[in-house]
Write an enzyme that holds these catalytic residues in place. Structure first.
Site: not given
Ligand code: NAD
Length: 476
Positions: A151, A178, A228-229, A250-251, A284, A381
């Site tokens: 998001w 979402e 995301g995470s 891609e974290l 990120c 993070e």
């Protein structure tokens, strides 16, 4: 403020609305109020999407490079033409200021234009043997791709999931977040309107874990790409491994910034303070651990606090606002816990540290200094508008601290010593290193991390290569 766009699924070129489907509320992070209802895909919808993806792959992989390029370029033009509307919806759902939302959307169009050009640069190579035999090394699209986007960049994250696969000749089923569905949906529509077949690019929504389990359980999907995470990235990697699907992850990161005494401190401050508070720190590659050589520590710390306090925070639709609300209530709640823990452990809170107002998810730009290494915020993070500024004894200690965590996404360094730059480039463990600049993103440069920050690059030629498999053809 314009009316919110219609939210639906895009399956096989058809818009599937809320009738007969459960819905999820989409919230405005500036108020916390529901602004739209988003239909959730049923199991049948997802199966339909998988069937379409098989047909789409068959068609798209055989579509010539010239035609694919022309369609993608037209898609990029449609995104440019609609950037104003897309940005309005993006700000409403995600909170970032409209100029940032517009810039992100235009950058997504630029990335698609780069990928369009790559359609004609998908070369193989031929090994010609002296005795007359040949070996052809061919590249083929990997197959239907499932993409899951976060998001924080509702336009760009979706483009990173779909641009590489479409250039490579793959079909894609993408699930934008979402919490921020509109921009990704509008980008997909721009591509469908440009001529991408409905079976080739599809958009679904639902409970994230249910959708990903459903799609990843299917042998149709050959590649999974996720932003995301780290925790969810590991989970999806395990699901993908069950079927040996290819992955791009891609974290998270925990961006170290090494500031040396020989740096131009004012430029470093102007650049890094703006970078830190961009998108309320929900980036990120956000700079987070500022490791500052002792001689310049006080100057850097005080200059950073001054700049943090000057940031104008407010509704992303207000003119002049530099930082909007955080995107969801997990943001300020998570920060409160981490900042509280850091203070308990002896960190100094120099500015901010609290939510702003009692409506929406606003949080003040925050600076902590002398933060103990074992405080949670130095290890996990923060993903918010918080800078951690610590004095450091010198280069060796700074590199050691930069490499201490298992994350390795973006790292930053400020120094005017050319020999030091070479040493840093060799020794800092990161997917991307920015020296004397705040930028780690360019459409033609690979973007991604190492270790717990993930693997597989997006953008650049690598973003397309990651969607191809190699076939070696031996001819006698
Ligand atoms: P999260 O990993 O739970 O969610 C991130 C995105 O992944 C969301 O859009 C979500 O819909 C999707 N997602 C979650 N579970 C999924 C699943 N099982 N299958 C498919 N998609 C799934 O993270 P969050 O709670 O939104 O944020 C927590 C942390 O995640 C942040 O603090 C940050 O560290 C990290 N994060 C990183 C990025 C990034 O750009 N790399 C983006 C967002 C969040």
């Amino acid at each position: 403020m314009s009316t919110h766009p219609d939210l639906h699924l895009l399956v096989g070129g058809e818009k599937l609305d809320a009738s007969g489907r459960d819905t999820l509320d989409v919230l405005d992070p500036a108020t916390g109020e529901a602004i739209a209802a988003l239909p959730k895909a049923t199991g049948d919808d997802l199966d339909r999407a998988l069937d379409s993806a098989v047909r789409g792959f068959r068609e798209w992989r055989r579509t010539g490079a010239d035609k694919r390029e022309a369609i993608l370029r037209k898609g990029a033009q449609n995104i440019r033409d609609r950037a104003g509307e897309i940005a309005q919806a993006l700000t409403r759902e995600q909170g970032k200021p409209v100029p940032e939302a517009t810039g992100e959307t235009l950058y997504s169009a630029m990335l698609l234009e780069f990928y369009a050009g790559e359609c004609k640069r998908l070369y193989g190579r031929t090994l010609v043997r002296p005795e007359g035999s040949r070996v052809e090394v061919q590249q083929h699209p990997v197959g239907p791709v499932a993409g899951f986007a976060a998001w924080n960049f509702p336009s760009l994250n979706v483009m990173r999931k779909i641009g590489g696969p479409l250039a490579a000749g793959c079909s894609v089923i993408v699930k934008p977040s979402e919490e921020t569905p509109a921009a990704g949906l509008m980008i997909a529509q721009a591509l469908l309107d440009a001529g991408v077949p409905g079976d080739v690019l599809q958009v679904v929504f639902g409970v994230p874990d249910e959708v990903s389990r459903h799609l990843l359980a299917s042998p149709v999907i050959r590649k999974v790409t996720f932003t995301g995470s780290t925790a969810v990235g590991k989970h999806l990697s395990k699901l993908a491994a069950e079927d040996l699907k290819v992955t791009t992850m891609e974290l998270g990161g925990h961006g170290p910034v090494l500031v040396f005494r020989d740096a131009d401190i004012d430029t470093a401050l102007d650049t890094m303070a703006a970078n830190k508070f961009r998108n309320a720190g929900q980036v990120c590659v956000s700079p987070t651990r500022f490791l500052v050589e002792e001689d310049v520590f006080e100057k850097f710390r005080d200059g950073f606090v001054e700049r943090a306090e000057a940031i104008k925070v407010g509704n992303g639709f207000e003119k002049g606002v530099q930082m909007g609300p955080m995107a969801n209530d997990r943001g300020p709640d998570g920060l409160a816990a981490k900042i509280g823990d850091a203070k308990d452990m002896g960190a100094k809170l120099l500015t901010g540290g609290e939510r702003i107002g009692n409506q929406g998810y606003f949080h003040a730009p925050t600076v902590l200094s002398e933060v103990p290494t074992d405080a949670e915020i130095m290890n996990e993070e923060p993903f918010g508008p918080v800078a951690l500024i610590n004095p450091m004894a010198g280069e060796d200690a700074m590199i050691e601290e930069a490499n201490r965590l298992p994350y390795g996404l973006a790292a930053y360094a400020w120094t005017n010593d050319p020999a030091r730059r070479r040493r840093l480039a060799a020794e800092v463990e990161a997917g991307m290193l920015a020296i004397n600049t705040g930028g780690v993103s360019a459409v033609d440069a690979p973007f991604g991390g190492v270790q717990w920050s993930g693997h597989g690059m997006e953008d650049g030629a690598e973003g397309v290569a990651a969607c191809m498999v190699t076939k070696t053809v031996h001819e006698g």
